[in-house]
Design an enzyme around this catalytic site. Structure first.
Site: not given
Length: 286
Positions: A32, A150, A182, A206
């Protein structure tokens, strides 16, 4: 009632349907992207399109839609849904074979599923939270090892958000082997002695599109950037901390695990970076 996009068709959201055999539903076999909209224009669209292709390549998925067609779909959804500030969610899954199976279906006979929808977010750029900053807790990072792709495998980040909510704070920073990876849906940074510090791009995080833009703008503004791992203790002792994402842009962090960062208020670096990012991104929005 929003207009959404499903496999080539623009539909009312109450008419949109996806098969129960879709591998995105059964196995989280999909990727996505989320693209922000400011002033009715798309922010960092090219970066999101490039990362989408990378994610698909890493999962051996065929891209079912060209970049040009994808841009047209984004713009049409912005237009018909009258989005001035908000986001567009895009999801591509490996499609719906005739039955559930661990083995990938033949991409020539089972086309991917492509879904897009808008989220209207008035005041996205002028978010008052950015004036006071957010508070986070730390949690163990137990996600799969390819965080750089992702994918729609978001259960643990969702659980992290709920852990933060239960603790009375805004978000959680994940920690692997003693070092911050993260946030649950964002990249993490600290500022110490005027130096911006953030984890380098590896499979552990990411590769944020907003991250890339913010670091580029920081260097253009003569700020020093160091890409290295850092601990929660370092973060608590930092002068500032902040996060970046497509929906939060640049957001100051003022508390980690109950410890106040600096004087407990946003410092000078994060607000300046937010200002630069919004100004420069609007100039090149499409």
């Amino acid at each position: 009632m929003r207009t959404v996009y499903v496999n080539g068709d623009y539909l009312s959201e109450d008419e949109a349907k996806v098969s129960i055999f879709d591998r995105g539903f059964l196995m989280a076999d999909g990727v996505y992207e989320v693209t922000s909209v400011l002033d009715g224009k798309l922010i960092d669209f090219d970066g999101h399109a490039v990362r989408l292709q990378r994610s698909l390549d890493e999962l051996d998925m065929k891209n079912p839609i060209s970049k040009e067609d994808l841009l047209e779909v984004h713009r049409e959804l912005v237009r018909v849904n009258e989005i001035n500030e908000g986001m567009i969610y895009l999801q591509i899954t490996r499609g719906a074979p005739s039955d559930r199976d661990f083995a990938f279906p033949d991409p020539e006979t089972v086309p991917c599923t492509v879904v897009l929808f808008t989220q209207n977010k008035p005041g996205l750029a002028a978010n008052p939270v950015a004036q006071k900053g957010i508070k986070v807790i730390s949690i163990e990072d137990i996600r799969w090892g390819r965080r750089d792709i992702k994918t729609v495998q978001l259960l643990y980040p969702s659980m992290g958000k709920m852990m933060a909510k239960a603790a009375g704070v805004d978000d959680a920073w994940m920690v692997k082997e003693g070092y911050v990876t993260e946030g649950t849906s964002n990249n993490a940074y600290i500022v110490k002695g005027g130096k911006i510090i953030t984890r380098p791009k590896t499979n552990d995080i990411l590769h944020g599109i907003t991250r890339a833009a913010v670091l580029r703008f920081a260097e253009e503004a003569q700020m020093t950037v160091e890409e290295r791992n850092f601990t929660i203790e370092e973060a608590q002792d930092a002068d500032e901390a902040f996060i970046t994402s497509a929906s939060a842009f640049v957001m100051p962090v003022v508390e980690i695990d109950g410890a106040q960062i600096g004087d407990g208020k946003p410092g000078s670096v994060a607000p300046r970076l937010r200002e630069i990012y919004l100004e420069e991104s609007r100039k090149v929005a499409i």
